[in-house]
Structures are given as structure tokens and as C-alpha cells.
Design a protein around this motif. Structure first.
Motif, PDB file in Angstrom:
ATOM      1  N   ALA A  52      12.976  -5.037  12.563  1.00 26.29           N
ATOM      2  CA  ALA A  52      12.217  -6.214  12.160  1.00 26.29           C
ATOM      3  C   ALA A  52      12.546  -7.418  13.285  1.00 26.29           C
ATOM      4  O   ALA A  52      11.578  -8.055  13.758  1.00 26.29           O
ATOM      5  N   ALA A  53      13.675  -7.233  13.898  1.00 24.32           N
ATOM      6  CA  ALA A  53      14.035  -8.150  15.096  1.00 24.32           C
ATOM      7  C   ALA A  53      13.220  -7.657  16.107  1.00 24.32           C
ATOM      8  O   ALA A  53      12.997  -6.555  16.514  1.00 24.32           O
ATOM      9  N   GLY A  54      12.796  -8.900  16.805  1.00 27.26           N
ATOM     10  CA  GLY A  54      11.979  -8.610  18.227  1.00 27.26           C
ATOM     11  C   GLY A  54      10.416  -8.367  17.949  1.00 27.26           C
ATOM     12  O   GLY A  54       9.690  -8.219  18.842  1.00 27.26           O
ATOM     13  N   ASN A  55      10.179  -8.469  16.639  1.00 28.56           N
ATOM     14  CA  ASN A  55       8.507  -8.172  16.117  1.00 28.56           C
ATOM     15  C   ASN A  55       8.336  -9.106  15.191  1.00 28.56           C
ATOM     16  O   ASN A  55       7.505  -8.864  14.341  1.00 28.56           O
ATOM     17  N   VAL A  56       8.669 -10.410  15.539  1.00 31.86           N
ATOM     18  CA  VAL A  56       8.316 -11.821  14.523  1.00 31.86           C
ATOM     19  C   VAL A  56       6.675 -11.604  14.313  1.00 31.86           C
ATOM     20  O   VAL A  56       6.143 -11.761  15.506  1.00 31.86           O
ATOM     21  N   GLY A  57       6.195 -11.781  13.070  1.00 33.97           N
ATOM     22  CA  GLY A  57       4.712 -11.820  13.046  1.00 33.97           C
ATOM     23  C   GLY A  57       4.005 -10.634  13.203  1.00 33.97           C
ATOM     24  O   GLY A  57       2.981 -10.566  13.070  1.00 33.97           O
ATOM     25  N   THR A  58       4.697  -9.608  13.600  1.00 32.37           N
ATOM     26  CA  THR A  58       4.008  -8.272  13.713  1.00 32.37           C
ATOM     27  C   THR A  58       3.711  -7.586  12.422  1.00 32.37           C
ATOM     28  O   THR A  58       4.451  -7.663  11.607  1.00 32.37           O
ATOM     29  N   GLU A  59       2.523  -6.976  12.189  1.00 28.81           N
ATOM     30  CA  GLU A  59       2.041  -6.585  10.832  1.00 28.81           C
ATOM     31  C   GLU A  59       2.125  -4.870  11.008  1.00 28.81           C
ATOM     32  O   GLU A  59       2.000  -4.409  12.185  1.00 28.81           O
ATOM     33  N   VAL A  60       2.623  -4.233   9.887  1.00 29.72           N
ATOM     34  CA  VAL A  60       2.162  -2.876   9.866  1.00 29.72           C
ATOM     35  C   VAL A  60       1.394  -2.593   8.515  1.00 29.72           C
ATOM     36  O   VAL A  60       1.853  -3.223   7.283  1.00 29.72           O
ATOM     37  N   VAL A  61       0.529  -1.928   8.563  1.00 30.32           N
ATOM     38  CA  VAL A  61      -0.424  -1.600   7.160  1.00 30.32           C
ATOM     39  C   VAL A  61      -0.348  -0.089   7.100  1.00 30.32           C
ATOM     40  O   VAL A  61      -0.425   0.960   7.974  1.00 30.32           O
ATOM     41  N   ILE A  62       0.216   0.087   5.730  1.00 30.97           N
ATOM     42  CA  ILE A  62       0.142   1.714   5.377  1.00 30.97           C
ATOM     43  C   ILE A  62      -0.719   1.944   4.346  1.00 30.97           C
ATOM     44  O   ILE A  62      -0.882   1.283   3.135  1.00 30.97           O
ATOM     45  N   LYS A  63      -1.733   2.881   4.383  1.00 30.84           N
ATOM     46  CA  LYS A  63      -2.701   3.093   3.519  1.00 30.84           C
ATOM     47  C   LYS A  63      -2.898   4.652   3.236  1.00 30.84           C
ATOM     48  O   LYS A  63      -2.834   5.287   3.851  1.00 30.84           O
ATOM     49  N   GLU A  64      -2.757   4.723   1.682  1.00 29.01           N
ATOM     50  CA  GLU A  64      -2.796   6.320   1.373  1.00 29.01           C
ATOM     51  C   GLU A  64      -4.709   6.403   1.411  1.00 29.01           C
ATOM     52  O   GLU A  64      -5.512   5.723   0.743  1.00 29.01           O
ATOM     53  N   VAL A  65      -5.080   7.253   2.148  1.00 29.62           N
ATOM     54  CA  VAL A  65      -6.487   7.565   2.300  1.00 29.62           C
ATOM     55  C   VAL A  65      -7.200   8.613   1.699  1.00 29.62           C
ATOM     56  O   VAL A  65      -8.191   8.734   1.616  1.00 29.62           O
ATOM     57  N   ALA A  66      -6.218   9.625   0.913  1.00 26.36           N
ATOM     58  CA  ALA A  66      -7.092  10.687   0.493  1.00 26.36           C
ATOM     59  C   ALA A  66      -6.960  10.717  -1.152  1.00 26.36           C
ATOM     60  O   ALA A  66      -7.316  11.666  -1.773  1.00 26.36           O
ATOM     61  N   GLY A  67      -6.495   9.527  -1.784  1.00 27.95           N
ATOM     62  CA  GLY A  67      -6.323   9.475  -3.155  1.00 27.95           C
ATOM     63  C   GLY A  67      -5.381  10.313  -3.964  1.00 27.95           C
ATOM     64  O   GLY A  67      -5.381  10.543  -5.149  1.00 27.95           O
ATOM     65  N   VAL A  95       4.819  -7.725   6.974  1.00 23.61           N
ATOM     66  CA  VAL A  95       5.000  -8.678   8.082  1.00 23.61           C
ATOM     67  C   VAL A  95       6.594  -8.877   8.368  1.00 23.61           C
ATOM     68  O   VAL A  95       7.217  -9.121   7.441  1.00 23.61           O
ATOM     69  N   SER A  96       6.819  -8.887   9.933  1.00 23.97           N
ATOM     70  CA  SER A  96       8.309  -9.072  10.068  1.00 23.97           C
ATOM     71  C   SER A  96       8.576 -10.501  10.252  1.00 23.97           C
ATOM     72  O   SER A  96       7.658 -11.199  10.822  1.00 23.97           O
ATOM     73  N   ASP A  97       9.610 -11.017   9.761  1.00 24.38           N
ATOM     74  CA  ASP A  97       9.833 -12.194   9.739  1.00 24.38           C
ATOM     75  C   ASP A  97      11.013 -12.254  10.716  1.00 24.38           C
ATOM     76  O   ASP A  97      11.696 -13.463  11.091  1.00 24.38           O
ATOM     77  N   GLY A  98      11.334 -11.265  11.407  1.00 26.21           N
ATOM     78  CA  GLY A  98      12.328 -11.271  12.448  1.00 26.21           C
ATOM     79  C   GLY A  98      13.735 -10.993  11.951  1.00 26.21           C
ATOM     80  O   GLY A  98      14.590 -10.573  12.802  1.00 26.21           O
ATOM     81  N   ALA A  99      13.958 -10.881  10.655  1.00 27.54           N
ATOM     82  CA  ALA A  99      15.272 -10.382  10.107  1.00 27.54           C
ATOM     83  C   ALA A  99      14.774  -9.273   9.087  1.00 27.54           C
ATOM     84  O   ALA A  99      15.600  -8.333   8.994  1.00 27.54           O
ATOM     85  N   THR A 100      13.653  -9.149   8.512  1.00 24.04           N
ATOM     86  CA  THR A 100      13.315  -8.185   7.501  1.00 24.04           C
ATOM     87  C   THR A 100      11.658  -7.913   7.551  1.00 24.04           C
ATOM     88  O   THR A 100      11.057  -8.955   8.127  1.00 24.04           O
ATOM     89  N   TRP A 101      11.416  -7.035   6.916  1.00 16.28           N
ATOM     90  CA  TRP A 101      10.004  -6.817   6.588  1.00 16.28           C
ATOM     91  C   TRP A 101       9.793  -7.253   5.428  1.00 16.28           C
ATOM     92  O   TRP A 101      10.308  -6.851   4.250  1.00 16.28           O
ATOM     93  N   VAL A 102       8.572  -8.479   5.341  1.00 16.70           N
ATOM     94  CA  VAL A 102       7.924  -8.992   3.787  1.00 16.70           C
ATOM     95  C   VAL A 102       6.594  -8.256   3.381  1.00 16.70           C
ATOM     96  O   VAL A 102       6.063  -7.906   4.199  1.00 16.70           O
ATOM     97  N   VAL A 103       6.809  -7.709   2.261  1.00 11.19           N
ATOM     98  CA  VAL A 103       5.582  -6.966   1.657  1.00 11.19           C
ATOM     99  C   VAL A 103       4.475  -8.069   1.205  1.00 11.19           C
ATOM    100  O   VAL A 103       4.912  -9.062   0.430  1.00 11.19           O
ATOM    101  N   LEU A 104       3.456  -8.050   1.712  1.00 10.43           N
ATOM    102  CA  LEU A 104       2.521  -9.129   1.471  1.00 10.43           C
ATOM    103  C   LEU A 104       1.632  -8.650   0.274  1.00 10.43           C
ATOM    104  O   LEU A 104       1.319  -7.484  -0.010  1.00 10.43           O
TER     105      LEU A 104
END
Length: 104
Positions: A52-67, A95-104
Motif C-alpha cells: 500500500a505504501a507508495g501506491n496512494v490512490g491506486t486501485e486494484v479491482v478483482i473480478k470473478e469472471v466464470a461464475g 484503493v490504497s490509502d498509503g498505509a493499507t488497502w481499503v475495500v470499497l
């Protein structure tokens, strides 16, 4: 930003404002900053997030695509569980807040 990723046998290139799209993941995988991780959870899958550090504001999206309904576990780079679900077509937006990843 370019970084070597020997654990995944790849070189990661991050372009701010651009999304990366993973191949369909069926086993453990390490996400990159700004990546859409597509998952086929036929078997349980673990996705490890970048630091998370060094990636402030960066998003990662994880999507299950096969059901599939097997568990998808999302871990911080420290190994701490961030999210877990086992339902078809689940989506995690983080989303990274710089200290951790926050689930939206």
C-alpha cells in the motif's frame, strides 16, 4: 515505474492513469497497482496485493469472471487478510490509502 517481479516471473510496468488487465487467474497471484485481476475460482484462489505504501490512490479491482463459487481470498503484502468471498461473479474494488488497502 518499472519493477522486477521474480516471484511471478515478470517485469511490472505501471503507467499512472492506465489499467492493466490480467490473464484469467486460476491459482495464487500477485496483483499489480492499477490492475483488473480476472479470476476463475474453480478452486480457491489467493490474490496478494502490492504494498500500500507508495501506491496512494491506486486501485486494484478483482473480478470473478466464470461464475464459480470457490473462495477468493485477498491478502495485503504483509499477509493480512483484506477480504474474502465465495460467491459467483464477486467483485472487490480496493484503493490504497498509503498505509493499507481499503475495500470499497
Amino acid at each position: 515505474m518499472v519493477t522486477d517481479n521474480p516471484a511471478e516471473n515478470r517485469t511490472d510496468v505501471f503507467v499512472p492513469g492506465a489499467w492493466l488487465i490480467s490473464p484469467v487467474v486460476t491459482t495464487s497471484y500477485t496483483a499489480r497497482p492499477g490492475e483488473l485481476v480476472r479470476v476463475n475460482a474453480h478452486d480457491p484462489v489467493t490474490i496478494r496485493l502490492p504494498p500500500a505504501a507508495g501506491n496512494v490512490g491506486t486501485e486494484v479491482v478483482i473480478k470473478e469472471v466464470a461464475g464459480e463459487e470457490e473462495a477468493i481470498e485477498v491478502l495485503a503484502s504483509t499477509g493480512r487478510q483484506v477480504a474474502r468471498a465465495g460467491s459467483p461473479y464477486v467483485t472487490f474494488r480496493l484503493v490504497s490509502d498509503g498505509a493499507t488497502w481499503v475495500v470499497l
